[in-house]
Design a protein around this motif. Structure first.
Motif, PDB file in Angstrom:
ATOM      1  N   SER A 190      16.700 -16.344  -1.908  1.00 31.85           N
ATOM      2  CA  SER A 190      17.143 -16.184  -0.531  1.00 31.85           C
ATOM      3  C   SER A 190      17.261 -14.708  -0.172  1.00 31.85           C
ATOM      4  O   SER A 190      16.883 -14.295   0.938  1.00 31.85           O
ATOM      5  N   ARG A 191      17.761 -13.907  -1.087  1.00 34.17           N
ATOM      6  CA  ARG A 191      17.933 -12.480  -0.811  1.00 34.17           C
ATOM      7  C   ARG A 191      16.586 -11.769  -0.774  1.00 34.17           C
ATOM      8  O   ARG A 191      16.413 -10.810  -0.018  1.00 34.17           O
ATOM      9  N   HIS A 192      15.642 -12.245  -1.587  1.00 38.02           N
ATOM     10  CA  HIS A 192      14.289 -11.702  -1.518  1.00 38.02           C
ATOM     11  C   HIS A 192      13.682 -11.985  -0.140  1.00 38.02           C
ATOM     12  O   HIS A 192      13.052 -11.115   0.472  1.00 38.02           O
ATOM     13  N   TYR A 193      13.895 -13.187   0.353  1.00 36.88           N
ATOM     14  CA  TYR A 193      13.412 -13.544   1.691  1.00 36.88           C
ATOM     15  C   TYR A 193      14.061 -12.658   2.755  1.00 36.88           C
ATOM     16  O   TYR A 193      13.385 -12.163   3.672  1.00 36.88           O
ATOM     17  N   ILE A 194      15.365 -12.440   2.637  1.00 33.52           N
ATOM     18  CA  ILE A 194      16.089 -11.659   3.650  1.00 33.52           C
ATOM     19  C   ILE A 194      15.587 -10.220   3.698  1.00 33.52           C
ATOM     20  O   ILE A 194      15.312  -9.684   4.778  1.00 33.52           O
ATOM     21  N   VAL A 195      15.454  -9.576   2.528  1.00 31.52           N
ATOM     22  CA  VAL A 195      15.019  -8.177   2.541  1.00 31.52           C
ATOM     23  C   VAL A 195      13.585  -8.051   3.033  1.00 31.52           C
ATOM     24  O   VAL A 195      13.239  -7.107   3.758  1.00 31.52           O
ATOM     25  N   ARG A 198      12.078 -10.100   5.146  1.00 34.75           N
ATOM     26  CA  ARG A 198      12.099 -10.377   6.590  1.00 34.75           C
ATOM     27  C   ARG A 198      12.563  -9.142   7.357  1.00 34.75           C
ATOM     28  O   ARG A 198      11.992  -8.786   8.396  1.00 34.75           O
ATOM     29  N   LEU A 199      13.595  -8.492   6.846  1.00 35.71           N
ATOM     30  CA  LEU A 199      14.147  -7.313   7.510  1.00 35.71           C
ATOM     31  C   LEU A 199      13.158  -6.155   7.481  1.00 35.71           C
ATOM     32  O   LEU A 199      12.876  -5.532   8.510  1.00 35.71           O
ATOM     33  N   ARG A 200      12.629  -5.861   6.307  1.00 31.41           N
ATOM     34  CA  ARG A 200      11.798  -4.681   6.148  1.00 31.41           C
ATOM     35  C   ARG A 200      10.430  -4.826   6.804  1.00 31.41           C
ATOM     36  O   ARG A 200       9.994  -3.943   7.546  1.00 31.41           O
ATOM     37  N   LYS A 201       9.763  -5.918   6.554  1.00 29.23           N
ATOM     38  CA  LYS A 201       8.440  -6.106   7.147  1.00 29.23           C
ATOM     39  C   LYS A 201       8.535  -6.298   8.657  1.00 29.23           C
ATOM     40  O   LYS A 201       7.673  -5.839   9.409  1.00 29.23           O
ATOM     41  N   GLY A 202       9.595  -6.962   9.102  1.00 28.64           N
ATOM     42  CA  GLY A 202       9.776  -7.171  10.537  1.00 28.64           C
ATOM     43  C   GLY A 202       9.987  -5.878  11.295  1.00 28.64           C
ATOM     44  O   GLY A 202       9.618  -5.755  12.474  1.00 28.64           O
ATOM     45  N   ALA A 203      10.578  -4.878  10.628  1.00 33.16           N
ATOM     46  CA  ALA A 203      10.829  -3.591  11.275  1.00 33.16           C
ATOM     47  C   ALA A 203       9.626  -2.663  11.212  1.00 33.16           C
ATOM     48  O   ALA A 203       9.597  -1.631  11.886  1.00 33.16           O
ATOM     49  N   GLY A 204       8.626  -3.008  10.369  1.00 32.78           N
ATOM     50  CA  GLY A 204       7.443  -2.165  10.254  1.00 32.78           C
ATOM     51  C   GLY A 204       7.447  -1.256   9.039  1.00 32.78           C
ATOM     52  O   GLY A 204       6.599  -0.359   8.937  1.00 32.78           O
ATOM     53  N   LEU A 205       8.383  -1.457   8.112  1.00 28.51           N
ATOM     54  CA  LEU A 205       8.398  -0.665   6.890  1.00 28.51           C
ATOM     55  C   LEU A 205       7.268  -1.110   5.983  1.00 28.51           C
ATOM     56  O   LEU A 205       7.076  -2.302   5.745  1.00 28.51           O
ATOM     57  N   GLY A 206       6.489  -0.154   5.469  1.00 28.67           N
ATOM     58  CA  GLY A 206       5.460  -0.493   4.503  1.00 28.67           C
ATOM     59  C   GLY A 206       6.076  -0.850   3.167  1.00 28.67           C
ATOM     60  O   GLY A 206       7.007  -0.182   2.708  1.00 28.67           O
ATOM     61  N   ILE A 207       5.585  -1.892   2.538  1.00 22.16           N
ATOM     62  CA  ILE A 207       6.134  -2.361   1.269  1.00 22.16           C
ATOM     63  C   ILE A 207       5.027  -2.390   0.220  1.00 22.16           C
ATOM     64  O   ILE A 207       3.972  -2.979   0.448  1.00 22.16           O
ATOM     65  N   LEU A 208       5.285  -1.760  -0.911  1.00 22.69           N
ATOM     66  CA  LEU A 208       4.360  -1.804  -2.036  1.00 22.69           C
ATOM     67  C   LEU A 208       4.905  -2.731  -3.111  1.00 22.69           C
ATOM     68  O   LEU A 208       6.115  -2.819  -3.311  1.00 22.69           O
ATOM     69  N   LYS A 209       3.997  -3.404  -3.810  1.00 23.94           N
ATOM     70  CA  LYS A 209       4.423  -4.303  -4.863  1.00 23.94           C
ATOM     71  C   LYS A 209       5.145  -3.531  -5.959  1.00 23.94           C
ATOM     72  O   LYS A 209       4.800  -2.400  -6.264  1.00 23.94           O
ATOM     73  N   PRO A 210       6.169  -4.128  -6.549  1.00 24.94           N
ATOM     74  CA  PRO A 210       6.902  -3.440  -7.618  1.00 24.94           C
ATOM     75  C   PRO A 210       6.093  -3.386  -8.903  1.00 24.94           C
ATOM     76  O   PRO A 210       5.094  -4.091  -9.070  1.00 24.94           O
ATOM     77  N   GLY A 211       6.556  -2.533  -9.825  1.00 25.29           N
ATOM     78  CA  GLY A 211       5.897  -2.420 -11.112  1.00 25.29           C
ATOM     79  C   GLY A 211       4.703  -1.475 -11.070  1.00 25.29           C
ATOM     80  O   GLY A 211       4.520  -0.686 -10.154  1.00 25.29           O
ATOM     81  N   ARG A 212       3.862  -1.565 -12.086  1.00 24.41           N
ATOM     82  CA  ARG A 212       2.754  -0.623 -12.246  1.00 24.41           C
ATOM     83  C   ARG A 212       1.751  -0.691 -11.106  1.00 24.41           C
ATOM     84  O   ARG A 212       1.046   0.287 -10.829  1.00 24.41           O
ATOM     85  N   SER A 213       1.676  -1.825 -10.403  1.00 29.85           N
ATOM     86  CA  SER A 213       0.663  -2.002  -9.376  1.00 29.85           C
ATOM     87  C   SER A 213       0.899  -1.155  -8.128  1.00 29.85           C
ATOM     88  O   SER A 213       0.024  -1.044  -7.277  1.00 29.85           O
ATOM     89  N   PHE A 214       2.091  -0.526  -8.014  1.00 29.82           N
ATOM     90  CA  PHE A 214       2.365   0.238  -6.810  1.00 29.82           C
ATOM     91  C   PHE A 214       1.852   1.676  -6.881  1.00 29.82           C
ATOM     92  O   PHE A 214       1.677   2.330  -5.852  1.00 29.82           O
ATOM     93  N   VAL A 215       1.568   2.202  -8.080  1.00 33.36           N
ATOM     94  CA  VAL A 215       1.311   3.631  -8.241  1.00 33.36           C
ATOM     95  C   VAL A 215       0.040   4.066  -7.527  1.00 33.36           C
ATOM     96  O   VAL A 215       0.037   5.050  -6.773  1.00 33.36           O
ATOM     97  N   ARG A 216      -1.062   3.374  -7.728  1.00 31.93           N
ATOM     98  CA  ARG A 216      -2.313   3.800  -7.098  1.00 31.93           C
ATOM     99  C   ARG A 216      -2.256   3.725  -5.577  1.00 31.93           C
ATOM    100  O   ARG A 216      -2.675   4.673  -4.897  1.00 31.93           O
ATOM    101  N   PRO A 217      -1.776   2.613  -4.998  1.00 28.96           N
ATOM    102  CA  PRO A 217      -1.633   2.596  -3.533  1.00 28.96           C
ATOM    103  C   PRO A 217      -0.716   3.693  -3.014  1.00 28.96           C
ATOM    104  O   PRO A 217      -0.969   4.272  -1.952  1.00 28.96           O
TER     105      PRO A 217
END
Length: 331
Positions: free
Chosen positions: A191-196, A198-217
């Protein structure tokens, strides 16, 4: 505020351990039919955890109906009531860590800090429902006059600690007209994952996947002249990984990632922090931006870079330990 010099004298060059985030998988109905531990896991995921999820979502949407200051005050009241009664282990760890961070304070002063910690934790949770209103109407700013202009000159990595309400911090940056992308450690509760999200993407904040996959982007964003926001203080596996608080410096946290990306992209490092002044009123302070000292080789100076960044972030945490999210983690 502490200078952090004592941390810089102790270093240990351990490498960061890369990890890949895997979202939890929903147990199939066959697990329920199988019985035993598989049935227990099925019931935990679909029944017991969903009770908590339902409570989270009910409160999240209900609190949206309240004025922002009332929502925050209600959260603070709940934190002061619930933390010492139902989170006794975390409360005890917070008390010990506050004593370690501010040893000069009397028992009465530390007791006041502990009460303020519970208040801050409760407010931050409740305020997810009203983050946009808080960012636009309840924040005064210091040192941000030329922030947007500096960001137009090249790539920027904003660095900050988890003090007061970090969700309000990034929303302030968006409201300044900046494009900002952030990495994050997903909350364990669905539920908290959904809330954050919803809040962040809805406001237009760019989100990168956690872990090693975020470094190159993330590097591509910097190479294109964009802006990243990274929080340097870390609680990993229930333990405080940063700031160091006099412990040996290491390369296993976000400090090291930030230093490497800043050197590869020649990004400007822009420290920020948001503190709660009173109730639902905040102060956003932008600190003088910096570039890492010149070095012939990145790896040979990695520990120095990490210690340099810790000397920026640790004093912020030491100044407001009662508002620090990870103060109830283990050292």
């Amino acid at each position: 505020m502490s200078t952090g010099d004592e941390t810089e004298k102790k270093v240990v060059a351990t490498k960061r351990k890369a990890w890949t985030y895997e979202p939890p998988k929903a147990p199939p109905f066959d697990d329920f039919l199988s019985g035993g531990d598989r049935r227990k896991a099925f019931l935990r995921y679909w029944l017991h955890e969903n009770i908590d999820n339902a409570v989270d979502l009910l409160l999240y949407f209900a609190f949206m109906l309240l004025p922002a200051s009332v929502c925050s005050d209600l959260g603070g009241w709940l934190g002061r009531i619930l933390a010492p009664r139902f989170h006794k282990d975390a409360y005890a760890r917070a008390a010990a860590n506050l004593k370690m961070i501010r040893p000069e304070l009397s028992d009465a002063e530390l007791g006041s800090l502990l009460k303020a910690y519970a208040d801050s934790q409760g407010r931050q949770m409740a305020e997810y429902s009203v983050v946009p209103r808080l960012a636009r109407r309840h924040v005064r700013k210091i040192g941000t006059e030329d922030l947007v202009e500096r960001c137009s000159e090249g790539p920027v990595i904003f660095i900050a600690p988890h003090i007061s309400n970090w969700e309000v911090l990034w929303h302030c940056l968006l409201d300044m007209g900046l494009d900002v992308t952030m990495n994050y450690d997903p909350p364990k509760r669905r539920s908290r994952h959904y809330i954050v999200n919803r809040l962040r993407k809805g406001a237009g904040l760019g989100i990168l996947k956690p872990g090693r996959s975020f470094v190159r982007p993330a590097l591509r964003i910097l190479e294109d002249g964009g802006n990243l926001l990274m929080f340097c203080d870390e609680g990993f596996g229930g333990h405080i990984r940063a700031p160091f608080f006099g412990r040996p410096a290491h390369l296993e946290g976000n400090y090291a990632v930030i230093a490497r990306m800043a050197r590869k992209s020649n990004a400007l490092i822009y420290p920020l922090y948001l503190v709660r002044e009173k109730g639902a009123s905040f102060l956003l302070r932008a600190v003088t931006p910096l570039r890492l000292p010149e070095a012939e080789g990145t790896e040979g100076h990695a520990i120095d870079d990490v210690a340099h960044l810790n000397a920026v972030i640790e004093p912020m945490v030491r100044s407001y330990p009662d508002q620090w999210y990870f103060v109830d983690h283990r050292l």
